[in-house]
Motif scaffolding. Structure first.
Motif, PDB file in Angstrom:
ATOM      1  N   ARG A  91       4.887  32.143  58.325  1.00  0.00           N
ATOM      2  CA  ARG A  91       6.074  31.728  57.580  1.00  0.00           C
ATOM      3  C   ARG A  91       6.444  30.274  57.833  1.00  0.00           C
ATOM      4  O   ARG A  91       6.992  29.615  56.955  1.00  0.00           O
ATOM      5  CB  ARG A  91       7.243  32.642  57.948  1.00  0.00           C
ATOM      6  N   GLU A  92       6.151  29.784  59.026  1.00  0.00           N
ATOM      7  CA  GLU A  92       6.498  28.400  59.377  1.00  0.00           C
ATOM      8  C   GLU A  92       5.314  27.715  60.068  1.00  0.00           C
ATOM      9  O   GLU A  92       5.343  27.447  61.273  1.00  0.00           O
ATOM     10  CB  GLU A  92       7.722  28.387  60.295  1.00  0.00           C
ATOM     11  N   PRO A  93       4.251  27.416  59.321  1.00  0.00           N
ATOM     12  CA  PRO A  93       3.048  26.819  59.925  1.00  0.00           C
ATOM     13  C   PRO A  93       3.272  25.461  60.576  1.00  0.00           C
ATOM     14  O   PRO A  93       2.521  25.064  61.470  1.00  0.00           O
ATOM     15  CB  PRO A  93       2.073  26.730  58.745  1.00  0.00           C
ATOM     16  N   TRP A  94       4.321  24.741  60.168  1.00  0.00           N
ATOM     17  CA  TRP A  94       4.619  23.423  60.731  1.00  0.00           C
ATOM     18  C   TRP A  94       4.830  23.482  62.241  1.00  0.00           C
ATOM     19  O   TRP A  94       4.657  22.473  62.947  1.00  0.00           O
ATOM     20  CB  TRP A  94       5.867  22.832  60.078  1.00  0.00           C
ATOM     21  N   LEU A  95       5.173  24.659  62.739  1.00  0.00           N
ATOM     22  CA  LEU A  95       5.425  24.809  64.181  1.00  0.00           C
ATOM     23  C   LEU A  95       4.206  24.438  65.022  1.00  0.00           C
ATOM     24  O   LEU A  95       4.355  23.992  66.163  1.00  0.00           O
ATOM     25  CB  LEU A  95       5.832  26.255  64.498  1.00  0.00           C
ATOM     26  N   LEU A  96       3.004  24.599  64.470  1.00  0.00           N
ATOM     27  CA  LEU A  96       1.792  24.325  65.248  1.00  0.00           C
ATOM     28  C   LEU A  96       1.626  22.862  65.619  1.00  0.00           C
ATOM     29  O   LEU A  96       0.836  22.530  66.506  1.00  0.00           O
ATOM     30  CB  LEU A  96       0.545  24.795  64.490  1.00  0.00           C
ATOM     31  N   SER A  97       2.356  21.987  64.947  1.00  0.00           N
ATOM     32  CA  SER A  97       2.236  20.570  65.300  1.00  0.00           C
ATOM     33  C   SER A  97       3.561  19.979  65.774  1.00  0.00           C
ATOM     34  O   SER A  97       3.718  18.766  65.860  1.00  0.00           O
ATOM     35  CB  SER A  97       1.712  19.765  64.101  1.00  0.00           C
ATOM     36  N   CYS A  98       4.524  20.854  66.105  1.00  0.00           N
ATOM     37  CA  CYS A  98       5.819  20.335  66.550  1.00  0.00           C
ATOM     38  C   CYS A  98       5.880  20.236  68.068  1.00  0.00           C
ATOM     39  O   CYS A  98       5.065  20.819  68.789  1.00  0.00           O
ATOM     40  CB  CYS A  98       6.955  21.210  66.039  1.00  0.00           C
ATOM     41  N   ASP A  99       6.869  19.503  68.553  1.00  0.00           N
ATOM     42  CA  ASP A  99       7.127  19.403  69.985  1.00  0.00           C
ATOM     43  C   ASP A  99       8.069  20.550  70.346  1.00  0.00           C
ATOM     44  O   ASP A  99       9.278  20.461  70.147  1.00  0.00           O
ATOM     45  CB  ASP A  99       7.772  18.052  70.311  1.00  0.00           C
ATOM     46  N   THR A 100       7.521  21.634  70.855  1.00  0.00           N
ATOM     47  CA  THR A 100       8.328  22.828  71.124  1.00  0.00           C
ATOM     48  C   THR A 100       9.406  22.580  72.176  1.00  0.00           C
ATOM     49  O   THR A 100      10.471  23.205  72.135  1.00  0.00           O
ATOM     50  CB  THR A 100       7.434  23.993  71.580  1.00  0.00           C
ATOM     51  N   GLN A 101       9.159  21.698  73.101  1.00  0.00           N
ATOM     52  CA  GLN A 101      10.143  21.426  74.149  1.00  0.00           C
ATOM     53  C   GLN A 101      11.396  20.772  73.586  1.00  0.00           C
ATOM     54  O   GLN A 101      12.510  21.013  74.067  1.00  0.00           O
ATOM     55  CB  GLN A 101       9.526  20.518  75.227  1.00  0.00           C
TER      56      GLN A 101
END
Length: 390
Positions: A101-111
């Protein structure tokens, strides 16, 4: 050289590259030749596509679409994102649902982007499993600004629910709360139109998703109810609003016509709705079955149900019929005054019903009533199962 790279028998051509070549996208011939390298090369523009296919089981079409929303050329960033979610209690199944649903998460800074939102919810009393349920239920909330969207909405809901525990419970039930574009303006509009605190509280506690509609639509519904004579300052207004929004105009009118077919006037129907607006959420079939039993089988006046429209929310087979049989027996035997309320036995808890209408009589009478009640309950259970299976 280009012919060699594009030769269909060349073992260096990856599965993903073949897909790209066959897709008739408006890419230049030069671009296509530069992408036809092996997927094992992390610097290939098709690396993201391969990652979605191999690591997250995306279809080729979904992988191509998702790859446009990410920015990574090696597995380091997406691997770290997957690891982040795993360390915060998410299963692989959860992660797959979120990334789809939110593929952009794979390249985000999770911290920076995700962790602060988790920490905020945890600080309000949510458990780790609560956070997982909220995120899986609505991954889009991780895209929202913590300070500009999530916290203001959380505070607004808490203003009405008066506790973090209730707010978290409502968010778990409806995760979209945390990023709704309509919630704040809709709540403010209701307050400005005189909708009382308890009505807004009830909506947020029971069915907050109902007010995820456009401001104009909700405002028109509020005005329509007011024109029908419903007082927004009364606690029943919230339930009336839930019923009106939950039904299309045609279905709302169908419910009214169904009640009128049993001898109720327009004014009588409105009186019943004001007493218990949720009666409008009962299906036409349910209304007819309750009315038929009450009027045709028991020979009781339907006007009683105007004063107790909550009856349409009870199970006919497992509550109304068994209790009605007991009350009918008591009336027939002169053990209950005909002037006593005919509705009250149906509204009390199971324990109070047995105490007040079954076990309070002499042993022989109580024993007979108990057998009658249990027999009707057993029959009602079977009937209810048959209805569910049909």
């Amino acid at each position: 050289m280009f012919k060699a790279l594009l030769h269909p028998n060349d073992s260096a051509i990856s599965t993903t590259s073949r897909i790209l070549c066959n897709l008739h996208f408006p890419f230049s011939h030069k671009f296509l030749t530069t992408t036809t390298t092996t997927t094992s090369n992390p610097h290939s523009p098709s690396f993201a596509v391969s990652y979605f296919i191999n690591n997250l089981k995306f279809s080729s079409e979904s992988a191509l679409k998702a790859s446009k929303l990410v920015h990574f050329k090696t597995s380091k960033k997406p691997d770290s994102v997957l690891s982040f979610f795993r360390t915060h209690g998410f299963t692989d199944s959860d992660i797959h649902k979120i990334i789809r649903r939110e593929p952009w998460l794979l390249s985000c800074d999770t911290q920076k982007r995700v962790l602060p939102k988790f920490q905020f919810l945890l600080s309000k009393g949510a458990s780790t499993s609560d956070v997982v349920r909220i995120v899986v239920g609505n991954p889009r909330f991780m895209k929202s600004s913590l300070n500009n969207r999530v916290i203001p909405i959380y505070n607004l809901v808490t203003q009405y629910l008066q506790s973090d525990q209730k707010t978290i419970a409502s968010i778990i039930a409806c995760p979209s709360l945390l990023c709704s574009d309509y919630l704040a303006p809709n709540i403010n509009m209701m307050a400005e139109n005189g909708v009382c605190y308890s009505s807004i509280y009830r909506i947020l506690r029971t069915r907050p998703n109902v007010i995820f509609c456009r401001l104009r639509e909700l405002e028109e519904t509020v005005k329509e109810l007011k024109n029908m004579g419903f007082d927004p300052s009364k606690s029943y207004f919230g339930d009336a609003l839930l019923g009106k929004i939950g039904l299309s105009k045609s279905k709302w009118n169908e419910r009214i016509d169904t009640f009128k077919s049993w001898g109720w006037s327009e004014e009588t129907v409105l009186e019943a709705i004001k007493r218990q607006p949720k009666c409008m959420l009962a299906s036409n079939d349910k209304i007819n079955r309750v009315m038929s039993f009450w009027v045709n089988e028991m020979d009781w006046d339907s006007s009683y149900l105007v004063k107790g429209p909550g009856m349409f929310g009870y199970c006919l087979e497992k509550r109304i019929i068994p209790r009605a049989m007991v009350i009918f027996y008591l009336l027939a035997k002169g053990l209950r005054s005909e002037k006593a309320s005919l509705l009250s036995p149906f509204y009390v808890s199971e324990k109070l019903f047995l105490e007040r209408y079954v076990l309070c009589f002499k042993e022989e009478e109580s024993s007979h009533l108990l057998k009658l009640y249990h027999a009707m309950m057993k029959l009602g259970d079977k009937k209810a199962r048959d209805i569910e299976e049909s």
